[in-house]
Design a protein around this motif. Structure first.
Motif, PDB file in Angstrom:
ATOM      1  N   MET A  10       0.835  -1.209   0.000  1.00  0.00           N
ATOM      2  CA  MET A  10       0.000   0.000   0.000  1.00  0.00           C
ATOM      3  C   MET A  10       0.865   1.252   0.000  1.00  0.00           C
ATOM      4  N   HIS A  11       1.988   1.187   0.723  1.00  0.00           N
ATOM      5  CA  HIS A  11       2.886   2.338   0.761  1.00  0.00           C
ATOM      6  C   HIS A  11       3.599   2.517  -0.577  1.00  0.00           C
ATOM      7  N   GLN A  12       4.026   1.409  -1.173  1.00  0.00           N
ATOM      8  CA  GLN A  12       4.720   1.490  -2.458  1.00  0.00           C
ATOM      9  C   GLN A  12       3.804   1.997  -3.566  1.00  0.00           C
ATOM     10  N   HIS A  13       2.591   1.474  -3.603  1.00  0.00           N
ATOM     11  CA  HIS A  13       1.702   1.771  -4.736  1.00  0.00           C
ATOM     12  C   HIS A  13       0.904   3.062  -4.552  1.00  0.00           C
ATOM     13  N   PHE A  14       0.454   3.321  -3.322  1.00  0.00           N
ATOM     14  CA  PHE A  14      -0.443   4.463  -3.075  1.00  0.00           C
ATOM     15  C   PHE A  14       0.196   5.559  -2.220  1.00  0.00           C
ATOM     16  N   ARG A  15       1.402   5.334  -1.703  1.00  0.00           N
ATOM     17  CA  ARG A  15       2.031   6.252  -0.749  1.00  0.00           C
ATOM     18  C   ARG A  15       1.169   6.425   0.507  1.00  0.00           C
ATOM     19  N   LEU A  16       0.457   5.382   0.875  1.00  0.00           N
ATOM     20  CA  LEU A  16      -0.388   5.406   2.063  1.00  0.00           C
ATOM     21  C   LEU A  16       0.355   4.712   3.202  1.00  0.00           C
ATOM     22  N   ASP A  17       0.678   5.465   4.248  1.00  0.00           N
ATOM     23  CA  ASP A  17       1.512   4.965   5.333  1.00  0.00           C
ATOM     24  C   ASP A  17       0.661   4.331   6.426  1.00  0.00           C
ATOM     25  N   LEU A  18       0.339   3.052   6.238  1.00  0.00           N
ATOM     26  CA  LEU A  18      -0.485   2.356   7.228  1.00  0.00           C
ATOM     27  C   LEU A  18       0.314   1.960   8.465  1.00  0.00           C
ATOM     28  N   ASN A  19       1.641   1.997   8.381  1.00  0.00           N
ATOM     29  CA  ASN A  19       2.453   1.679   9.562  1.00  0.00           C
ATOM     30  C   ASN A  19       2.291   2.716  10.662  1.00  0.00           C
ATOM     31  N   SER A  20       1.802   3.891  10.309  1.00  0.00           N
ATOM     32  CA  SER A  20       1.632   4.950  11.304  1.00  0.00           C
ATOM     33  C   SER A  20       0.290   4.869  12.032  1.00  0.00           C
ATOM     34  N   TYR A  21      -0.563   3.941  11.600  1.00  0.00           N
ATOM     35  CA  TYR A  21      -1.845   3.746  12.276  1.00  0.00           C
ATOM     36  C   TYR A  21      -1.694   2.700  13.382  1.00  0.00           C
ATOM     37  N   LYS A  22      -2.453   2.836  14.456  1.00  0.00           N
ATOM     38  CA  LYS A  22      -2.424   1.858  15.533  1.00  0.00           C
ATOM     39  C   LYS A  22      -2.850   0.496  14.977  1.00  0.00           C
ATOM     40  N   GLU A  23      -1.979  -0.512  15.159  1.00  0.00           N
ATOM     41  CA  GLU A  23      -2.155  -1.781  14.451  1.00  0.00           C
ATOM     42  C   GLU A  23      -3.436  -2.515  14.819  1.00  0.00           C
ATOM     43  N   THR A  24      -3.727  -2.624  16.106  1.00  0.00           N
ATOM     44  CA  THR A  24      -4.918  -3.372  16.521  1.00  0.00           C
ATOM     45  C   THR A  24      -6.181  -2.738  15.961  1.00  0.00           C
ATOM     46  N   GLN A  25      -6.267  -1.439  16.076  1.00  0.00           N
ATOM     47  CA  GLN A  25      -7.422  -0.707  15.572  1.00  0.00           C
ATOM     48  C   GLN A  25      -7.522  -0.827  14.054  1.00  0.00           C
ATOM     49  N   LEU A  26      -6.382  -0.702  13.371  1.00  0.00           N
ATOM     50  CA  LEU A  26      -6.367  -0.788  11.914  1.00  0.00           C
ATOM     51  C   LEU A  26      -6.791  -2.172  11.444  1.00  0.00           C
ATOM     52  N   LYS A  27      -6.245  -3.231  12.050  1.00  0.00           N
ATOM     53  CA  LYS A  27      -6.588  -4.597  11.632  1.00  0.00           C
ATOM     54  C   LYS A  27      -8.076  -4.873  11.840  1.00  0.00           C
ATOM     55  N   ARG A  28      -8.615  -4.360  12.930  1.00  0.00           N
ATOM     56  CA  ARG A  28     -10.039  -4.567  13.196  1.00  0.00           C
ATOM     57  C   ARG A  28     -10.892  -3.946  12.093  1.00  0.00           C
ATOM     58  N   ARG A  29     -10.533  -2.728  11.684  1.00  0.00           N
ATOM     59  CA  ARG A  29     -11.299  -2.059  10.637  1.00  0.00           C
ATOM     60  C   ARG A  29     -11.097  -2.729   9.281  1.00  0.00           C
ATOM     61  N   LEU A  30      -9.881  -3.160   8.993  1.00  0.00           N
ATOM     62  CA  LEU A  30      -9.622  -3.822   7.718  1.00  0.00           C
ATOM     63  C   LEU A  30     -10.340  -5.166   7.631  1.00  0.00           C
ATOM     64  N   ASP A  31     -10.336  -5.926   8.717  1.00  0.00           N
ATOM     65  CA  ASP A  31     -11.023  -7.217   8.702  1.00  0.00           C
ATOM     66  C   ASP A  31     -12.526  -7.030   8.493  1.00  0.00           C
ATOM     67  N   ALA A  32     -13.082  -6.006   9.094  1.00  0.00           N
ATOM     68  CA  ALA A  32     -14.500  -5.713   8.869  1.00  0.00           C
ATOM     69  C   ALA A  32     -14.752  -5.302   7.420  1.00  0.00           C
ATOM     70  N   TYR A  33     -13.778  -4.587   6.852  1.00  0.00           N
ATOM     71  CA  TYR A  33     -13.902  -4.157   5.454  1.00  0.00           C
ATOM     72  C   TYR A  33     -13.852  -5.357   4.520  1.00  0.00           C
ATOM     73  N   LEU A  34     -12.999  -6.340   4.814  1.00  0.00           N
ATOM     74  CA  LEU A  34     -12.927  -7.559   4.005  1.00  0.00           C
ATOM     75  C   LEU A  34     -14.270  -8.284   3.995  1.00  0.00           C
ATOM     76  N   VAL A  35     -14.891  -8.362   5.145  1.00  0.00           N
ATOM     77  CA  VAL A  35     -16.198  -9.019   5.237  1.00  0.00           C
ATOM     78  C   VAL A  35     -17.243  -8.242   4.446  1.00  0.00           C
ATOM     79  N   ARG A  36     -17.242  -6.925   4.610  1.00  0.00           N
ATOM     80  CA  ARG A  36     -18.207  -6.073   3.915  1.00  0.00           C
ATOM     81  C   ARG A  36     -18.079  -6.222   2.398  1.00  0.00           C
ATOM     82  N   ARG A  37     -16.843  -6.298   1.908  1.00  0.00           N
ATOM     83  CA  ARG A  37     -16.591  -6.367   0.454  1.00  0.00           C
ATOM     84  C   ARG A  37     -16.510  -7.795  -0.062  1.00  0.00           C
ATOM     85  N   GLN A  38     -16.674  -8.761   0.855  1.00  0.00           N
ATOM     86  CA  GLN A  38     -16.628 -10.178   0.489  1.00  0.00           C
ATOM     87  C   GLN A  38     -15.309 -10.523  -0.215  1.00  0.00           C
TER      88      GLN A  38
END
Length: 262
Positions: A10-38
């Motif tokens: 994500m950082h290489q392709h979009f320059r989006l620095d996800l390492n700066s987000y709190k990991e537990t909170q980020l993973k929780r939101r991403l996992d919910a997003y995976l379910v939402r988008r199937q």
């Protein structure tokens, strides 16, 4: 693709620095997003975002939450209106102001309304930025549902808004006072010489290291005597090391000149 590789791609392709987000909170939101988008996993998510620009914008909308409300935290905005801005205006006739991570624009428009009441007709340099291009389009349109204007007084609603089909549209006189542009707080360079920076309820999503880096950059971006306005759930513990002094809850002033109230 595991989580670490996903963040790297994500950082290489979009320059989006996800390492700066709190990991537990980020993973929780991403996992919910995976379910939402199937989607089957992080690899499938990355390919989806890479191949579909619309999907990436929707992902940013989801990731950055984009809470937007006029005069959010009314008590703090009353202090901004009655103490902080009048003190700054005693020092400078024209102010340079930045609303960072402005979401749909309610915050910078709130400041523009206050400035129009304090200094009628006087131009100020008021810029507003966000990482999400979609939300900036909404900000420029200036159309809001009733819940977003719930803290706006009836007098201000009548003066600065037009009601249309259940929505409230900010008047063009206020809209043209705010310059919107895309900006990534974690990656893009900052402007300098701001008399007031609003960066509220943003750093709570970042790691402590990212918070420290961001606060240092915000302090450097202020003019001497300039004021940083942060969210009620945030705090800058090392503000003295950054050349700041605490004025009151949520407000910090850069040392070196008068201004900002006490």
């Amino acid at each position: 693709m595991d989580f670490a590789r996903f963040k790297e791609m994500m950082h290489q392709h979009f320059r989006l620095d996800l390492n700066s987000y709190k990991e537990t909170q980020l993973k929780r939101r991403l996992d919910a997003y995976l379910v939402r988008r199937q989607l089957s996993g992080y690899g499938a998510l990355f390919q989806n975002l890479k191949n579909d620009p619309g999907a990436y914008q929707s992902f940013l909308d989801y990731l950055t939450i984009n809470v937007s409300e006029f005069f959010r935290d009314p008590e703090r905005f009353r202090e901004l209106e009655s103490i902080v801005l009048p003190a700054l205006l005693k020092e400078k006739r024209t102010l340079k102001i930045w609303s960072a991570a402005c979401a749909a624009g309610a915050e910078p428009y709130s400041v523009a309304i206050i400035l129009e009441e304090l200094t009628p007709g006087r131009p100020h340099h008021l810029e507003a930025t966000d990482i999400d291009q979609n939300v900036l389009v909404k900000a420029k349109e200036g159309r809001y549902p009733p819940e977003v204007v719930r803290n706006v007084s009836p007098q201000r609603l009548a003066r600065f808004f037009t009601r249309e089909n259940g929505s409230f549209i900010i008047n063009e006189n206020i809209r043209r006072r705010v310059a919107f542009r895309r900006h990534d707080l974690l990656n893009d360079p900052f402007g300098q010489g701001y008399d007031l920076i609003l960066c509220r309820n943003v750093t709570i999503y970042f790691t402590r290291e990212a918070q420290d880096r961001l606060n240092e950059k915000l302090a450097r971006a202020l003019a001497p005597g300039g004021v940083l306005f942060i969210g009620g759930s945030e705090m800058i513990f090392n503000y003295q090391e950054l050349g700041l002094e605490k004025l009151r809850t949520c407000f910090y002033r850069k040392r070196g000149a008068k201004g900002g109230g006490s």
